[in-house]
Design an enzyme around this catalytic site. Structure first.
Site: not given
Length: 174
Positions: A66, A103
């Site tokens: 994006r 993560e």
């Protein structure tokens, strides 16, 4: 020139769709897709992304995917070129690459070119934890460029990215 008024910004922000429990339970996903399909909202946000850095950059870099869309709009409006920062394996002859922690593992971004002497405005859609943007800054610097600024459409303040990128400009905050 788009309308930079508070009303125009409020209208643009209202185009960000909120989807609860996506992609997993408890997550409130904010989708800028509807904002991108609205010409006035896109023009307003494009102007708001670049305005604080006007005259201070000569190239815009966007982070896949994006960030490409937004950086392309900013570059076209500002009359500059565009540097795509891609995920690993998408650039035929990368000049530089940077690994960064997620993560759940490690990701890599890469780009090609020589940015020596170039002042780069780095644009992305969201500032979350800041990992991708910190890596993108390092990538621009490896290519010889100077980061003139970092601009995002939306900062997710609960995720702490502002601590890693205190200089970032966010059009909206959630």
């Amino acid at each position: 020139m788009p309308d930079p008024s508070p009303a125009a910004l409020e209208r643009a922000e209202s185009r960000i769709a909120i989807t609860p429990d996506f992609p997993s339970p408890g997550v409130l996903f904010r989708d800028i897709g509807p904002l991108l399909t609205d010409a006035d909202a896109l023009a307003t946000v494009t102007h708001a992304l670049a305005a604080p850095f006007e005259g201070g950059f000569d190239l815009v870099a966007g982070v896949e995917a994006r960030g490409f869309l937004l950086a392309g709009a900013v570059a076209a409006t500002a009359g500059t070129g565009l540097l795509p920062i891609r995920k690993a394996g998408k650039t035929p002859r990368p000049t530089a690459s940077v690994d960064y922690a997620l993560e759940y593992g490690v990701a890599t971004i890469e780009a090609a070119g020589d940015l020596t002497g170039r002042r780069v405005l780095l644009v992305d859609d969201v500032l979350a934890t800041g990992g991708t943007l910190v890596a993108a800054i390092s990538l621009v610097e490896q290519l010889g460029g100077t980061v003139a600024g970092v601009a995002v459409v939306l900062e997710l303040s609960d995720l702490g990215g502002r601590h890693r990128l205190p200089q970032a400009h966010a059009v909206f905050t959630a």
